[in-house]
Design an enzyme around this catalytic site. Structure first.
Site, mmCIF file in Angstrom:
data_model
loop_
_atom_site.group_PDB
_atom_site.id
_atom_site.type_symbol
_atom_site.label_atom_id
_atom_site.label_comp_id
_atom_site.label_asym_id
_atom_site.label_seq_id
_atom_site.Cartn_x
_atom_site.Cartn_y
_atom_site.Cartn_z
ATOM 1 N N CYS A 37 0.829 -1.207 0.000
ATOM 2 C CA CYS A 37 0.000 0.000 0.000
ATOM 3 C C CYS A 37 0.859 1.250 0.000
ATOM 4 C CB CYS A 37 -0.918 0.029 1.208
ATOM 5 S SG CYS A 37 -1.949 -1.419 1.330
ATOM 6 N N CYS A 107 -3.034 8.957 5.694
ATOM 7 C CA CYS A 107 -1.726 8.945 6.369
ATOM 8 C C CYS A 107 -1.919 9.234 7.853
ATOM 9 C CB CYS A 107 -0.790 9.985 5.766
ATOM 10 S SG CYS A 107 -0.774 10.023 3.963
HETATM 11 S S1 FES Z 1 1.613 7.144 2.590
HETATM 12 FE FE1 FES Z 1 0.625 7.122 0.648
HETATM 13 S S2 FES Z 1 -0.313 9.054 0.599
HETATM 14 FE FE2 FES Z 1 0.698 9.078 2.493
#
Ligand code: FES
Ligand SMILES: Cc1ncc(COP(=O)(O)O)c(C=O)c1O
Lengths: 138, 427
Positions: A37, A107
């Site tokens: 991700c 985040c």
């Molecule tokens: S870690 Fe992917 S947008 Fe912040």
């Protein structure tokens, strides 16, 4: 992508970078996210077993600048708080403090998750060491 | 990349100079767009004011002057790709050229068949056009690519059938710079009487393209990837052996022999033509220079960092392209650390969809490495001093971010990251 001054400051001078001994009974470790991700946060807390106060916090983050800033800020905020106070920290407060745009909200969610995971880990260790005496807080 | 709120601060950056005298920020994103060559601008300028005529005005010198300039451009573009001037149709850019080529051929040859073949690593201007046609009864095969980014010619052969009317495969990829075997594809298509379109945007002016030697029937071109203006493009459409016909997307005054109506963008066309003639003259030396700078960048980075992976074939690649993944470091945070350098990342965090680059995924690059990728596009105006500066900044930033990376720490402790049960957030 443009960043707020606060994000840039945390990115350039991240607070509390590092690692603590994850096998220590007083240390709680939260590891959230996944490499696929694009974001992984490790947040660790060291808790005083008498007062339940978080005396130290450390982090390491793989992720964008906002993820680094969110976790850096999270370590600053949890320090000096009791475990229960730290659980009250909401991702929306992180969003506000760092002026994160909508695409970067996840985040901050990750940072909140990391705090919870670290505290959860610490609690589990506490229960394991004194099984009868501790009340479980869910 | 701005540093104060939402205001772009290129002006602030423009003031800055690195200790060794290089101007910052450094532009090294020449696949996104190229700066205009001053010689191109100079040639365009008169066509905004003194020579403002409509190239379609047949009755006065204002029109004749404009038309003459347009015809010179047609010749220059044709020459660069070995075509004849009558085979060049002016458009607004490659997105339009791709649409016109694919939809125009599909509609014209509908009776003959409904099958189109393309590849998964094509530009969205091609992929989304094909997807659109699927809604209208066309069957589209999206060929996979191999680890090096090239399509497998046997796959192509196997998928062609008697309903195949069009193969559309790009000459050079905009992310990884990988060159497809265009001549072989052209030969296969010609043998089977299938029309071959190539999105040649990234290749034209960078590597030799000859529509006859390569059996290309239709090709998309845009000005702003070869030091010309934005919003000026062209489509090559073969006139003989075989004659290819296309249905126009834009109807109207019947300009461009009916294939593309609308008053011609004369200054833009002049610029595109000049850009092509400069490319024609300078390609031999320029491609050697760019490949040299690119290899220098690659060696300078790779000699100082471990776990750095090149995406796509090094052998079949545009001279100015380098696409690398820096394991354990997320691409957007890397871009933030090198914010005095303009490059791109395949990281999801830099995209609106939070999906990492579909091109890298198609190569079989894991999502984690796709998130860690940076595309360097070296161009005509980059210098060796700039390349040295970029390499140093990249190396120092990757080292710093790896110190910050839990994945790097785990890997160094010997944890196999593939076997960790990640508590992933669904996003
Ligand atoms: S870690 Fe992917 S947008 Fe912040
Ligand atoms: C391979 C490719 N095709 C098409 C385009 C679209 O070109 P234009 O910006 O001229 O519409 C681009 C540029 O973004 C490209 O790199």
């Amino acid at each position: 992508m443009s960043y707020s001054d606060k994000v840039i400051d945390h990115y350039n001078n991240p607070r509390n970078v590092g690692s603590m001994d994850k096998s220590s009974a007083d240390v709680g470790t939260g590891l959230v996210g996944a490499p696929e991700c694009g974001d992984v946060m490790k947040l660790q807390i060291k808790v005083n077993p008498q007062t339940n106060v978080i005396e130290d916090a450390k982090f390491k983050t793989f992720g964008c600048g906002s993820a680094i800033a969110s976790s850096s800020l999270a370590t600053e905020w949890v320090k000096g708080k009791t475990v229960d106070q730290a659980l009250e920290i909401k991702n929306t407060e992180i969003v506000k403090e760092l002026a994160l745009p909508p695409v970067k909200i996840h985040c901050s969610v990750l940072a909140e998750d990391a705090i919870r995971a670290a505290i959860g880990d610490w609690k589990k260790k506490q229960e394991a060491t004194k099984p009868a005496a501790v009340q479980t807080v869910q | 990349m701005s540093t104060n709120g939402n205001k772009a601060t290129l002006n602030d950056h423009e003031q800055r100079t690195a200790p060794n005298g290089i101007k910052l920020p450094i532009y090294m994103d020449n696949h996104a767009t190229t700066p205009m060559d001053p010689r191109v601008l100079e040639e365009m300028l008169p066509y905004f004011m003194e020579k403002f005529g409509n190239a379609a005005s047949r009755n006065h010198p204002f029109g004749w002057v404009a038309e003459e300039a347009v015809e010179l451009s047609r010749e220059r573009i044709a020459k660069l790709i070995g075509a004849s001037p009558k085979e060049i149709i002016f458009t607004s850019g490659a997105t339009e050229s791709d649409n016109l080529a694919i939809k125009g051929v599909a509609e014209m040859y509908r009776e003959k068949g409904n099958h189109i073949i393309t590849a998964v690593t094509e530009h969205k201007a091609v992929l989304d056009t094909c997807k659109h046609l699927e809604k209208f009864g066309f069957r589209v095969t999206y060929l996979p690519v191999q680890k090096d980014g090239l399509i497998d010619l046997d796959d192509l052969k196997r998928t062609m059938d008697d309903k195949t009317i069009l193969v559309t495969i790009m000459a050079a990829n905009n992310e990884i710079g990988v060159l497809q075997p265009i001549a072989e594809i052209g030969k296969l298509c010609r043998e089977r009487g299938v029309i071959f379109h190539t999105d040649a945007v990234q290749a034209i002016g960078k590597i030799p393209i000859d529509v006859n030697k390569m059996n290309i029937d239709v090709a998309s071109i845009t000005g702003h990837k070869l030091y010309g203006p934005k919003g000026a493009g062209a489509l090559y459409v073969r006139r003989k052996n075989p004659r290819v016909q296309i249905v126009p997307l834009i109807d109207g005054g019947g300009h461009e022999r009916g294939m593309r109506s609308g008053t011609l963008n004369v200054p833009g066309i002049v610029g595109l033509g000049k850009a092509c003639s400069l490319a024609m003259e300078e390609m031999p030396q320029e491609s050697v220079k760019l490949a040299g700078l690119r290899d220098h960048l690659k060696n300078s980075i790779m000699s100082r960092l471990d776990e750095v992976y090149i995406n796509g074939s090094m052998e079949h690649r545009l001279p100015g392209n380098l696409n690398i993944s820096f394991a354990y470091v997320e691409g957007e945070s890397l871009l933030m650390g090198i914010n005095d350098i303009a490059v791109s990342s395949g990281s999801a965090c830099t995209s609106a969809t939070l999906e990492p680059s579909y091109v890298l995924k198609a190569l079989g690059t894991g999502d984690d490495l796709a998130h860690s990728s940076i595309r360097f596009g070296i161009g005509r105006f980059n210098t060796e001093a700039e390349v040295d500066y970029v390499a140093d900044r990249v190396v120092e930033t990757v080292l710093r971010l790896r110190e910050l990376s839990p994945l790097y720490e785990m890997a160094k402790e010997g944890v196999d990251l593939k076997n960790v049960k990640w508590a992933a957030e669904a996003h």
